[in-house]
Design a protein around this motif. Structure first.
Motif, PDB file in Angstrom:
ATOM      1  N   HIS A  28      -7.644  -2.348   8.989  1.00 39.24           N
ATOM      2  CA  HIS A  28      -6.724  -2.122   8.162  1.00 39.24           C
ATOM      3  C   HIS A  28      -6.862  -0.728   7.181  1.00 39.24           C
ATOM      4  CE1 HIS A  28      -4.578  -5.952   8.346  1.00 39.24           C
ATOM      5  NE2 HIS A  28      -5.641  -6.412   8.482  1.00 39.24           N
ATOM      6  N   LEU A  70      -4.455   1.261   4.386  1.00 39.78           N
ATOM      7  CA  LEU A  70      -5.030   1.036   2.979  1.00 39.78           C
ATOM      8  C   LEU A  70      -5.089   2.634   2.574  1.00 39.78           C
ATOM      9  CD1 LEU A  70      -8.601  -1.174   3.840  1.00 39.78           C
ATOM     10  CD2 LEU A  70      -6.802  -1.606   1.688  1.00 39.78           C
ATOM     11  N   SER A  97      -6.667  -4.557  -2.645  1.00 44.76           N
ATOM     12  CA  SER A  97      -6.165  -4.226  -1.030  1.00 44.76           C
ATOM     13  C   SER A  97      -7.350  -4.253  -0.494  1.00 44.76           C
ATOM     14  CB  SER A  97      -5.521  -2.786  -1.057  1.00 44.76           C
ATOM     15  OG  SER A  97      -4.321  -2.863  -1.867  1.00 44.76           O
ATOM     16  N   ALA A 143      -7.756  -6.923   2.765  1.00 46.13           N
ATOM     17  CA  ALA A 143      -8.048  -6.581   4.331  1.00 46.13           C
ATOM     18  C   ALA A 143      -9.256  -7.288   4.672  1.00 46.13           C
ATOM     19  CB  ALA A 143      -8.229  -4.846   4.197  1.00 46.13           C
ATOM     20  N   ASP A 200       1.671  -2.171   8.346  1.00 44.36           N
ATOM     21  CA  ASP A 200       0.668  -3.171   7.940  1.00 44.36           C
ATOM     22  C   ASP A 200       1.116  -4.391   7.076  1.00 44.36           C
ATOM     23  OD1 ASP A 200      -1.771  -4.418   7.131  1.00 44.36           O
ATOM     24  OD2 ASP A 200      -2.948  -2.713   7.373  1.00 44.36           O
ATOM     25  N   LEU A 220      -1.279  -6.017   4.533  1.00 39.35           N
ATOM     26  CA  LEU A 220      -1.472  -5.386   3.121  1.00 39.35           C
ATOM     27  C   LEU A 220      -0.146  -5.519   2.204  1.00 39.35           C
ATOM     28  CD1 LEU A 220      -3.054  -2.048   4.144  1.00 39.35           C
ATOM     29  CD2 LEU A 220      -4.398  -4.137   3.304  1.00 39.35           C
TER      30      LEU A 220
END
Length: 467
Positions: free
Chosen positions: A300, A304, A372, A376, A425, A428
Motif C-alpha cells: 500500500h 500511502l 493509515s 495497511a 487504493d 486505505l
C-alpha cells in the motif's frame, strides 16, 4: 496509556471532576491558559486556547470550532468536498486529560490534544485523532494486537534576522558535527530540559545532515500518544528555539535541492506483551504475522504516500539515494529502502525490534499517517500476505529486470501521482471513511493548484515557514 473512549456531552466518566482538580492545580503553578491542539488535513497544527478556569467546562461540553478547517490548505485558503468546506456548522473540541501537560517552553501555558465531536455528540468523521483511536481499538478487538510507535522529528534552524522569508542556516558546522552541537548547545540543552519537565523521554538529539538541521527522537508509546508526542515535541522545539532568537522549519524541504526534513515512523505490533517483530521463525526473527504486516505496508506504500508525503514540497525530499526511502523495498538496517527492519542490538531485540517507515515527513498529519500505516499492515496480516525478497544496498542501482522481479518500484514522484494511487487504493479509503478520504483528495489537489507553475525553489519557499 491514552484513553480510547469517545468524548460525550457532559464529559467522560470522572473527567469533569478531574478537570476541576487539574484547573486548581494548574492555577497554583502559574498556568493561565490551556492550548487545545489538533492537526488539520494539510498537516497544519491548529489550536484554540481557553483560560485555565474553563478546563472543566471544556471537559464537559467541549469548545466550539468550525469544521471548515478540515479543508484548509497550508496557505489558509479553503477547498470543498460534498460535505466539508462550507461556513455552516460547528464542532466541539474535547481535551484528552490523560495527555495534558504544562509547557516548560511556554511559561503560563498547558497543552492538550483534542478529539472533535459533532453538536449531536457523535464522532466527527473528519477528525484524524478519532480515526487513529478507532483503528487502534479495532486492531485490539479483531486481532488482539496493540502497537508501539514513535515519530522522529527533524527540523531546520534558521537565523531570525534573515531578510524577509529567506533561509539562512543558524549553524555553520558540518553534518553530525561537534561544531554544530557547540554552536547551538545552549538551545538544545534548554530543549532537553523542557522535554524532561514535560515527561518526554528523549532518546537522542543531534545535528543532522542538511544545513542547520537537527533531529530529536523520543521513546515509543501507544500510537495515539505517539502522534500526540510528535505535535508536542514540535510545539516545544519551536517555543524553545524562539526564545534563543532562532526560526524553525519542519517543512519537508526548505530549499529546492538537497536533503529535507523527514518524520520517520517507527512501528511495532504486539500481542499479549510479546513483540511480533522478534523471536519468530521468519527473517531476522520476525513472526509470520510480522512478515505479513510488513508485506501489507509494502503493497500500500504508493497510495500511502498521499497521506505520509502530503505536500508538493514533500517530493523535493523524496529523491533516490538521499536516505528518503523512495522504493517499495525492505531491508535490515537498509536506509535506502522504504521499510527498514530494525532488529535492535543483541540483548534488547525482544523490546527494540520494529519497522521504520521512511517516506514520511512532518507535513503529514501524524494521526492520519500512523492510522493509515496500521490499516495497511493489518490488511497484509489479514490476508497472510507474503513478504518478498529483501533488498540490500541502494535500490536505485537495480537494473529494470531485477527490480521488476523483486517487485521494487519507484514511489510516486509527484503529489499528483500519489493522489491517483490513493484514489485507486480501496483499503486505505475504506479505512479513513468517505468524509476523511475525500478531504485528503480535495486538500492535496488544492495544494497542487496553489503552486502550479512554480519551480522547485519557489515550491520550497511557499512551504518553508508553514510547518
Amino acid at each position: 496509556m491514552t484513553t480510547l473512549a469517545d468524548p460525550v456531552p457532559g464529559g467522560r466518566p470522572g473527567d469533569v471532576e478531574r478537570a476541576t482538580a487539574l484547573s486548581g492545580e494548574l492555577s497554583g503553578r502559574g498556568v493561565h491558559g490551556v492550548v487545545l491542539s489538533y492537526v488539520d488535513t494539510a498537516g497544519i497544527g491548529r489550536v484554540k486556547t481557553i483560560p485555565t478556569a474553563r478546563l472543566a467546562s471544556a471537559a464537559a461540553w467541549g469548545v466550539g470550532m468550525s469544521p471548515v478547517f478540515d479543508t484548509f490548505l497550508a496557505n489558509d485558503s479553503i477547498v470543498t468536498t460534498d460535505v466539508l468546506g462550507s461556513p455552516d456548522g460547528d464542532l466541539r473540541l474535547y481535551p484528552d486529560l490523560d495527555q495534558l501537560v504544562v509547557l516548560a517552553g511556554q511559561p503560563g501555558w498547558a497543552w492538550a490534544p483534542v478529539d472533535r465531536v459533532t453538536q449531536d455528540g457523535e464522532r466527527h468523521p473528519g477528525c484524524a485523532r478519532t480515526f487513529l483511536r478507532r483503528v487502534v481499538a479495532e486492531a485490539a478487538e479483531r486481532h488482539g494486537l496493540t502497537f508501539k510507535a514513535a515519530v522522529e522529528v527533524e527540523w531546520t534552524l534558521a537565523r531570525e534576522d534573515a531578510p524577509g522569508d529567506a533561509f539562512v542556516p543558524a549553524t555553520t558546522g558540518p553534518a553530525y558535527g561537534a561544531a554544530r552541537q557547540v554552536e547551538l548547545g545552549d538551545c538544545t540543552a534548554d530543549l532537553l530540559a523542557a522535554c524532561a519537565a514535560q515527561g518526554l523521554d528523549v532518546e537522542q538529539v543531534h545535528p543532522e545532515y542538511a544545513a542547520g538541521q537537527f533531529e530529536i527522537s523520543v521513546g515509543a508509546v501507544d500510537p495515539v500518544a505517539a502522534a500526540d508526542r510528535s505535535v508536542l515535541v514540535r510545539q516545544t522545539v519551536r517555543a524553545v528555539s524562539r526564545r534563543h532568537g532562532l526560526r524553525v522549519s519542519f517543512a519537508p524541504a526548505v530549499v529546492g535541492q538537497g536533503v529535507g526534513n523527514g518524520g520517520h515512523v517507527h512501528l511495532s505490533a504486539w500481542r499479549g506483551g510479546a513483540n511480533l517483530h522478534s523471536g519468530g521463525e521468519g527473517r531476522y526473527g520476525m513472526t509470520a504475522e510480522a512478515e505479513s504486516f510488513t508485506a501489507g505496508l509494502l503493497a500500500h506504500l504508493p497510495g500511502l504516500t498521499a497521506v505520509t508525503a502530503p505536500s508538493p514540497a514533500s517530493y523535493l525530499r523524496l529523491r533516490p539515494s538521499q536516505w528518503a526511502g523512495v522504493f517499495t523495498a525492505w531491508g535490515r538496517e537498509t536506509r535506502e529502502t522504504a521499510l527498514r527492519v530494525v532488529t535492535g542490538t543483541a540483548g534488547l531485540r525482544d523490546q527494540a525490534a520494529n519497522l521504520e517507515i521512511k517516506p514520511i515527513d512532518l507535513a503529514a498529519n501524524p494521526y492520519l499517517a500512523i492510522g493509515s500505516l496500521i490499516a495497511a499492515g493489518l490488511d497484509g496480516l489479514a490476508s497472510s500476505a507474503a513478504l518478498p525478497e529483501e533488498t540490500t544496498g541502494d535500490p536505485a542501482r537495480l537494473g529494470e529486470a531485477e527490480a521488476a522481479a523483486r517487485g521494487v518500484r519507484r514511489l510516486p514522484v509527484s503529489l499528483e501521482r500519489a493522489v491517483e494511487e490513493f484514489r485507486e487504493d480501496d483499503v486505505l479509503r475504506a479505512a479513513l471513511g468517505p468524509v476523511l478520504a475525500d478531504a485528503v483528495i480535495a486538500v492535496r489537489r488544492g495544494e497542487l493548484a496553489s503552486v502550479a507553475g512554480l519551480d522547485d525553489d519557489q515550491v520550497a519557499a511557499a512551504y518553508r515557514w508553514k510547518y
